[in-house]
Design a protein around this motif. Sequence first.
Motif, PDB file in Angstrom:
ATOM      1  N   HIS A  39       0.838  -1.195   0.000  1.00  0.00           N
ATOM      2  CA  HIS A  39       0.000   0.000   0.000  1.00  0.00           C
ATOM      3  C   HIS A  39       0.884   1.261   0.000  1.00  0.00           C
ATOM      4  CE1 HIS A  39      -2.971  -2.951   1.619  1.00  0.00           C
ATOM      5  NE2 HIS A  39      -3.811  -2.217   0.894  1.00  0.00           N
ATOM      6  N   GLY A  40       0.258   2.359  -0.354  1.00  0.00           N
ATOM      7  CA  GLY A  40       1.022   3.602  -0.425  1.00  0.00           C
ATOM      8  C   GLY A  40       1.718   3.959   0.872  1.00  0.00           C
ATOM      9  N   THR A  41       1.064   3.703   2.012  1.00  0.00           N
ATOM     10  CA  THR A  41       1.691   4.030   3.288  1.00  0.00           C
ATOM     11  C   THR A  41       2.902   3.153   3.580  1.00  0.00           C
ATOM     12  OG1 THR A  41       0.007   2.636   4.324  1.00  0.00           O
ATOM     13  CG2 THR A  41      -0.350   5.014   4.368  1.00  0.00           C
ATOM     14  N   VAL A  42       2.947   1.960   3.003  1.00  0.00           N
ATOM     15  CA  VAL A  42       4.113   1.086   3.201  1.00  0.00           C
ATOM     16  C   VAL A  42       5.312   1.653   2.453  1.00  0.00           C
ATOM     17  CG1 VAL A  42       5.049  -1.232   2.921  1.00  0.00           C
ATOM     18  CG2 VAL A  42       2.638  -0.942   3.516  1.00  0.00           C
ATOM     19  N   TRP A  43       5.136   1.997   1.163  1.00  0.00           N
ATOM     20  CA  TRP A  43       6.301   2.532   0.451  1.00  0.00           C
ATOM     21  C   TRP A  43       6.680   3.932   0.929  1.00  0.00           C
ATOM     22  CZ3 TRP A  43       4.986   6.787  -2.421  1.00  0.00           C
ATOM     23  CH2 TRP A  43       3.769   6.822  -3.129  1.00  0.00           C
ATOM     24  N   SER A  89       1.386  -5.586   4.643  1.00  0.00           N
ATOM     25  CA  SER A  89       0.333  -4.747   4.075  1.00  0.00           C
ATOM     26  C   SER A  89       0.057  -3.615   5.050  1.00  0.00           C
ATOM     27  CB  SER A  89      -0.958  -5.561   3.856  1.00  0.00           C
ATOM     28  OG  SER A  89      -1.624  -5.772   5.098  1.00  0.00           O
ATOM     29  N   ALA A  90      -0.831  -2.710   4.639  1.00  0.00           N
ATOM     30  CA  ALA A  90      -1.297  -1.654   5.537  1.00  0.00           C
ATOM     31  C   ALA A  90      -2.778  -1.818   5.820  1.00  0.00           C
ATOM     32  CB  ALA A  90      -1.008  -0.279   4.942  1.00  0.00           C
ATOM     33  N   GLN A  91      -3.297  -3.033   5.690  1.00  0.00           N
ATOM     34  CA  GLN A  91      -4.698  -3.249   6.019  1.00  0.00           C
ATOM     35  C   GLN A  91      -4.901  -3.089   7.524  1.00  0.00           C
ATOM     36  OE1 GLN A  91      -5.458  -7.048   3.791  1.00  0.00           O
ATOM     37  NE2 GLN A  91      -6.816  -5.755   2.555  1.00  0.00           N
ATOM     38  N   ILE A  92      -6.133  -2.871   7.911  1.00  0.00           N
ATOM     39  CA  ILE A  92      -6.381  -2.453   9.295  1.00  0.00           C
ATOM     40  C   ILE A  92      -7.075  -3.511  10.148  1.00  0.00           C
ATOM     41  CG2 ILE A  92      -6.422   0.001   8.671  1.00  0.00           C
ATOM     42  CD1 ILE A  92      -9.465  -0.120   8.748  1.00  0.00           C
ATOM     43  N   GLU A  93      -7.773  -4.463   9.532  1.00  0.00           N
ATOM     44  CA  GLU A  93      -8.497  -5.461  10.313  1.00  0.00           C
ATOM     45  C   GLU A  93      -7.528  -6.510  10.850  1.00  0.00           C
ATOM     46  OE1 GLU A  93     -11.619  -5.231  11.119  1.00  0.00           O
ATOM     47  OE2 GLU A  93     -11.931  -3.424   9.891  1.00  0.00           O
TER      48      GLU A  93
END
Length: 408
Positions: free
Chosen positions: A81-85, A318-322
């Motif tokens: 995800h964008g927040t990861v890079w 990942s930057a997933q939240i669940e």
Amino acid sequence: MAKPKHTRRRLKPIGWILLAVLAALGLFLILRAVGCAGSQKQTAAETEPPEAVETVAEVTAEPEPEVSTAEFFFTGDALIHGTVWMDADQGNGTYDFSGIVENVGRLAQGYDLKYYNQETILGGTELGLHGYPTFNSPQEVGDAMVNMGFGLVSTANNHSLDQGLTGIERSTEYWKRQEAEHGVHMAGTYNSQEDHDRLDVYEINGITYTFLSWTYGCNGLTPPEGYEYIVNIYPDHVEELLDQVRKADERSDVVIVAMHWGTEYSMEANDEQRELSQRLSEAGADIIVGNHPHVIQPIEWVNDHKTIVYYAMGNMVSAQIEEPNLVGMVGGVTIRKTVLGDDVNVEILDPRADLIYTYYDPGYVNFKVIPMKELDEAHVYNAAELYEKYKAKITEYDDSIRIGVELN
């Protein structure tokens, strides 16, 4: 009265002659007796059968089997995800993901062959970076994985066409460079029909293997007409997939198939996964590594222990939240090949797995993949209970699966 003295009587000459004759006769008889005895001994020695020599029957030693082994490690999606890079941005136009994923490399230490799924296209910064829903990621993601020894990468997934032909071309060119420089093998997307049709056979520790990668689709996108070869999509092409597996089985000791399938966010294998895994096994697949749901699914043997199936590995990062999306899986198997004369026996042994967790601080910073058994309360509330909860999912279908992937 004095005793009379003894006197010697002298023989007359005739007596001496007689005595000499008797002495000569005696000597002759003695010599003759000795000679006869010696002759008898020699004759006995000549006529006696030779002493029996113990004969050891020549025994042909049983040939020793030639045994080769390879340890195979695999994990799930690099979902960048964008927040990861952004977190990996070095501020000078380059990106460094090594600190984020280094623990995955630690878990994979000692393994001979290492696999992961590159969920997002590595088109690189020149193409323009993108996050969800149409991804394009820095190629430094691949650099971090290759530097940790990962030599197999799957690129057939639902995001393969996010950047169209250009994205696949740039990604494929990157992986071809990694192949030339580091021996990395990519499957699933291609730059030509020739590359698509070629069924490469690789080798590790004297064991040959073929690596295939297919996806259920690309989020509704399809290859342009005439470019159907750029990504392996199995609906409407199941027989082509199975035929590839059959050919690979004829040429290789081991067939490894990466399948992008299943129901998103479901922790159970669906009917299609179950049915297709059986058909893949019957065609010759030995190891099936699945993904797409972004959560983990159980592991099981199918087709009377012919094939081990990891239905879904979940996200590696990942930057997933669940909560379930932050839990990923790592797995491992031992491949053993035994050759005895013309007989070749290949076994998949000791299937095992463990869990990883993508941790990040509020604000989507300081991303770190952490082995789940190393989580503590500073990372997540009730860390130990969380690990036990998801660990039970690994063995839900088959309790013979071992927990833990570290090699001794």
